[in-house]
Write a protein that holds these residues in place. Structure first.
Motif, short mmCIF file in Angstrom:
data_model
loop_
_atom_site.label_atom_id
_atom_site.label_comp_id
_atom_site.label_asym_id
_atom_site.label_seq_id
_atom_site.Cartn_x
_atom_site.Cartn_y
_atom_site.Cartn_z
N LEU A 239 -1.60 8.19 -1.62
CA LEU A 239 -1.98 8.58 -2.98
C LEU A 239 -1.26 9.87 -3.38
O LEU A 239 -1.21 10.84 -2.62
N TYR B 259 1.65 -0.68 -6.96
CA TYR B 259 0.97 -0.45 -5.69
C TYR B 259 -0.51 -0.81 -5.80
O TYR B 259 -1.12 -0.68 -6.86
N ASP C 290 -4.69 -0.62 -4.32
CA ASP C 290 -5.67 0.46 -4.21
C ASP C 290 -5.71 1.07 -2.82
O ASP C 290 -6.31 2.14 -2.64
N GLU D 169 0.17 9.85 -10.59
CA GLU D 169 1.02 8.66 -10.61
C GLU D 169 0.21 7.47 -11.11
O GLU D 169 -0.99 7.37 -10.88
N ASN D 170 0.87 6.57 -11.81
CA ASN D 170 0.24 5.34 -12.29
C ASN D 170 0.57 4.23 -11.30
O ASN D 170 1.63 3.64 -11.34
N ARG D 171 -0.39 3.94 -10.42
CA ARG D 171 -0.14 2.96 -9.36
C ARG D 171 0.02 1.56 -9.91
O ARG D 171 0.75 0.73 -9.33
N ASP D 172 -0.64 1.27 -11.03
CA ASP D 172 -0.51 -0.06 -11.63
C ASP D 172 0.92 -0.30 -12.12
O ASP D 172 1.49 -1.37 -11.91
N ARG E 158 0.83 -1.20 0.00
CA ARG E 158 0.00 0.00 0.00
C ARG E 158 0.87 1.26 0.00
O ARG E 158 2.04 1.21 0.40
N LYS E 159 0.28 2.37 -0.40
CA LYS E 159 1.06 3.61 -0.49
C LYS E 159 0.12 4.81 -0.52
O LYS E 159 -0.99 4.72 -1.03
N ILE F 122 -4.67 3.32 -0.04
CA ILE F 122 -3.82 4.51 -0.01
C ILE F 122 -3.33 4.81 1.42
O ILE F 122 -2.82 5.89 1.69
#
Length: 471
Positions: free
Chosen positions: A256, A267, A269, A260-263, A253-254, A271
């Motif tokens: 938000l 990372y 969903d 940024e492109n979390r995929d 997790r991270k 946040i």
């Protein structure tokens, strides 16, 4: 982060700090669709709880558990100690139902129907929010010095809590001694019944202690159901669960960040906003998996869904789901254990319903008088008995006659014809006399009929002693 660090949460509970002292939980005020549904359910259950002792069916209290006088009313039907076997069967039905319900739906009962949760979250907690404000204001009030504002708010809250606890004690008293008695005490005034008032205040203080100080520790420490769920739950049980597959992704997790492109970064969903932790009434982090402290109250679901909407993600990161559903996308289905529990439950319900139908409205017990021997003449034998009638109905039973069914003979009741008032008990003495020629042994089993106004209402049996018969 190594495994030991990840599992650190299992070394302690949120209500105890590192020094072993009480750590009070200040949950954020929940909101959302599940909280609204729980509120509606709570209103219905609270209405039933308060109204049940005051509802009468055929002049019987809807629910009464008078242990002192051993009188019980269930849904308006009177039950006596002689119906104890029905209580045992009903308890077994309840236990098996709870087991089956827990295996399928986890601890959902605790979050939606448990009186402790409903009182705490839907009454006392709301009063606390009204007086002290939401989580942030409560934390600020807790840390600030004792000034006029803190004293005013705390005393107001404590008085409100005591008053509510007193009302709850009166409602429960109505379940024990009857609503008519409670209303009579109120009319007479508290000082006319000092002993009852003292007992009432003791229970008020117990409720006050539970809801003002002990709180969620009832669910964590005292309640055996929380321990039971650890034995009953498996990977197929549906609980309030965090979707760790979607939430953690490849790299965890991270927070938000914009644009940024979390995929691509790997990372999930989640946040890491910790709203699910702040709203939890027992102070746990649902992202650590199913825990004993979780009461399935759904507050974390509502909080997470709101954050998902704000962040542009799909709802359901925390939802009702099984571990197999989250991990392997396996939907719920019956297994051998559930089928076995269901079969046992159906059998017990069948036995309980059958016993209810076989239950008689009148119970008669005829026993030989202790210490007395039979009286014998040349042609007859006479025994003396005690007789006890219990009228379980709401109508008087009049003109009771007792007659022999299995043998020829006479029954003489001391005092003549008997009457038994509604829900009353009547005891008496009677003599049974039988011709020697009609006796086959020195200890006969007699079948006896109980008649009211010439109508057979009950049959019973007893032993008849006589001289040794030689034929």
């Amino acid at each position: 982060m190594d495994l030991q660090e990840k599992e650190k949460f299992r070394d302690s509970i949120a209500t105890i700090d590192e020094k072993g002292k009480r750590n009070f939980i200040f949950p954020k005020k929940p909101k959302g669709k599940f909280y609204s549904y729980r509120t509606y359910v709570s209103w219905v259950l609270l209405t039933l709880l308060v109204a049940a002792p005051f509802i009468k069916i055929n002049e019987n209290q809807f629910l009464l558990f008078n242990v002192i006088d051993r009188k019980f009313h269930i849904f308006g039907f009177p039950f006596w100690p002689q119906d104890f076997h029905l209580l045992v069967i009903s308890i077994l039905v309840s236990v098996v139902f709870i087991i089956l319900f827990t295996v399928i739906f986890g601890r959902i009962f605790c979050g939606w129907m448990c009186p402790q949760t409903i009182f705490m979250e839907m009454i006392f907690r709301k009063v606390e929010y009204l007086i002290e404000g939401d989580r942030t204001k409560q934390l600020k009030l807790e840390k600030q010095a004792w000034n006029a504002e803190k004293i005013r708010k705390r005393i107001t809250k404590w008085i409100a809590f005591f008053f509510i606890s007193f009302l709850i004690s009166n409602v429960f008293l109505a379940y024990i001694i009857g609503s008519d008695e409670v209303l009579g005490y109120v009319k007479d005034g508290p000082f006319e019944h000092i002993r009852t008032l003292i007992n009432l205040l003791i229970f008020t203080l117990i409720f006050y202690f539970v809801f003002a100080w002990f709180r969620e520790q009832v669910c964590i420490i005292v309640c055996p159901y929380g321990r039971l769920q650890g034995v009953l739950l498996d990977n197929k049980s549906i609980n309030v669960a965090y979707d760790f597959v979607r939430g953690e992704g490849d790299n965890g997790r991270k927070k938000l960040r914009k644009n940024e492109n979390r995929d691509e970064l790997g990372y999930g969903d989640c946040i890491d906003c910790k709203q699910c932790v702040q709203v939890c009434p027992t102070g746990i982090d649902i992202r650590n998996g199913t825990q004993l402290e979780c009461i399935n109250c759904t507050a974390c679901i509502d909080a997470c869904d709101e954050i998902m909407d704000t962040s542009g993600f799909e709802q359901g990161l925390i939802r009702y789901a099984s571990e197999d559903d989250i991990k392997n996308n396996e939907k719920f289905k019956l297994n051998a254990r559930l089928i076995a529990y269901s079969a046992i439950l159906i059998i017990l319900i069948g036995v309980f319903v059958t016993m209810l139908f076989l239950r008689t409205d009148v119970e008669a017990t005829i026993l030989r008088l202790p210490g007395q021997i039979f009286q014998s003449t040349e042609t007859t034998v006479k025994n003396v008995y005690t007789v006890k009638f219990i009228n379980k109905t709401t109508l008087d039973i009049e003109n009771i006659e007792i007659k022999l069914i299995s043998h020829k003979g006479t029954i003489e009741t001391v005092g003549g014809i008997m009457n038994v008032s509604k829900q009353g008990l009547k005891e008496g003495t009677l003599f049974i006399e039988i011709d020697k020629k009609d006796l086959n042994s020195s200890k006969e089993k007699l079948k006896i009929g109980i008649y009211s106004n010439g109508k057979l209402i009950e049959t019973t049996s007893t032993n008849f002693s006589g001289p040794l018969i030689i034929k």
